[in-house]
Scaffold this motif. Structure first.
Motif, short mmCIF file in Angstrom:
data_model
loop_
_atom_site.label_atom_id
_atom_site.label_comp_id
_atom_site.label_asym_id
_atom_site.label_seq_id
_atom_site.Cartn_x
_atom_site.Cartn_y
_atom_site.Cartn_z
N SER A 1 57.24 33.61 82.35
CA SER A 1 58.41 34.24 82.71
C SER A 1 57.50 36.03 83.34
O SER A 1 57.22 36.28 82.31
N HIS B 1 63.03 27.53 90.82
CA HIS B 1 62.81 28.82 90.15
C HIS B 1 63.97 28.99 89.31
O HIS B 1 64.97 27.86 89.31
N ASN B 2 63.41 29.93 87.69
CA ASN B 2 64.51 29.86 87.25
C ASN B 2 64.03 31.34 87.01
O ASN B 2 63.45 32.05 86.96
N THR B 3 65.58 31.89 86.87
CA THR B 3 65.65 33.23 87.21
C THR B 3 66.49 34.06 85.62
O THR B 3 68.00 33.58 86.20
N ASN C 1 59.91 26.29 87.33
CA ASN C 1 59.98 24.54 86.23
C ASN C 1 58.68 23.77 87.27
O ASN C 1 59.77 24.02 88.48
N THR D 1 57.44 24.35 82.25
CA THR D 1 57.86 26.66 82.91
C THR D 1 57.05 27.20 82.66
O THR D 1 56.42 27.27 81.25
N ASP E 1 71.39 34.63 86.10
CA ASP E 1 71.09 33.92 88.15
C ASP E 1 71.49 34.30 88.62
O ASP E 1 72.75 35.17 88.28
#
Length: 270
Positions: free
Chosen positions: A195, A147-149, A252, A192, A152
């Motif tokens: 979002s 995960h890309n959050t 990702n 990626t 963060d």
């Protein structure tokens, strides 16, 4: 030299067998729908068979069942498997849940794709990557996802996490870089996803921490877990007075060929 202590820590991995972690796991953010379109496109050959290694509660497996023919979802935690089976698609006929460590669990290869979410760093790379190579169809891919959050999760509560985590020896490292350095993985592609907004209540956001290895309620103890929750809430209420943490989440996706030390990367039929 591969520093095994950097990625393979059985004492920490064992926490994922804890009931509290399994029950809190669904508070983690999901993967965007685009993730599974990308994974579908990476499956090689027919029948379309996938191995989800370290599946947890099946975030990947349960969202792929309608576009593949069969998924073996493997986890060494029976608590995780039981929890996963209670969620949507958890009893889908295309999923076979398998309880056992990825290093030794009995499987029925070949697979047209192997997926691994945020689980590979808990496995013994020297064993599982050569095994992945043997389990795949020729030129089949291993996909490593995370995960890309934004923001963060570790940043929001960075002032209190070191005091409460039970993983005091954790070190950050670039897993893909280290895997490539020791010839266990060759990256072929990376993507990626776009979002997506994921609003979460402060209560649920805090609960998501208890799905992580350093925040098992069993290992923290109820008093420490409650103290962490209270401090976390105090911090988050100041940042989000409406009680909602607005997250932007993306996946990702890195795909490539698993290998072995001193070997080559072309996969072979098992």
């Amino acid at each position: 030299m591969l520093r095994k202590s950097r990625y393979f820590a059985p004492k920490h991995a064992e926490s994922f067998k804890d009931q509290s972690i399994a029950e809190a796991y669904h508070y983690r953010p999901p993967y965007p729908a685009e993730t599974f379109v990308s994974l579908e496109g990476l499956v090689k050959e027919t029948p379309r068979r996938v191995l989800d290694a370290g599946c947890g509660i099946g975030y990947i497996a349960r969202n792929l069942v309608d576009v593949v023919d069969h998924i073996d979802a493997v986890d060494f935690s029976q608590a995780m498997i039981t929890e996963g089976q209670s969620h949507p698609n958890g009893n889908h006929p295309n999923i076979r849940w398998l309880h056992g460590p990825m290093e030794t669990v009995e499987l029925e290869p070949p697979y047209g794709l192997i997926t691994a979410g945020e689980s590979v760093h808990w496995m013994d790379w020297e064993i599982v990557f050569p095994r992945f190579q043997q389990l795949l169809v020729p030129e089949g891919y291993l996909v490593i996802m995370k995960h890309n959050t934004v923001p963060d999760e570790w940043d929001l509560l960075s002032t209190i996490i070191p005091r409460y985590t039970t993983n005091k020896d954790y070190q950050s490292f670039d897993m893909i870089e280290e895997l490539e350095q020791v010839n266990l993985f060759k990256k072929v592609g990376e993507k990626t996803t776009v979002s997506m907004l994921y609003p979460q209540s402060i209560e649920d956001y805090i609960a998501s921490y208890h799905s992580r290895s350093g925040f098992s309620c069993e290992r923290m103890g109820l008093e420490q877990a409650a103290a962490f929750d209270q401090e976390a809430e105090d911090i988050l209420r100041k940042l989000y007075p409406d009680g909602i943490v607005s997250l932007q989440i993306a996946a990702n996706i890195i795909w490539g060929l698993p290998g072995k030390r001193g070997g080559h990367f072309s996969t072979a039929l098992f």
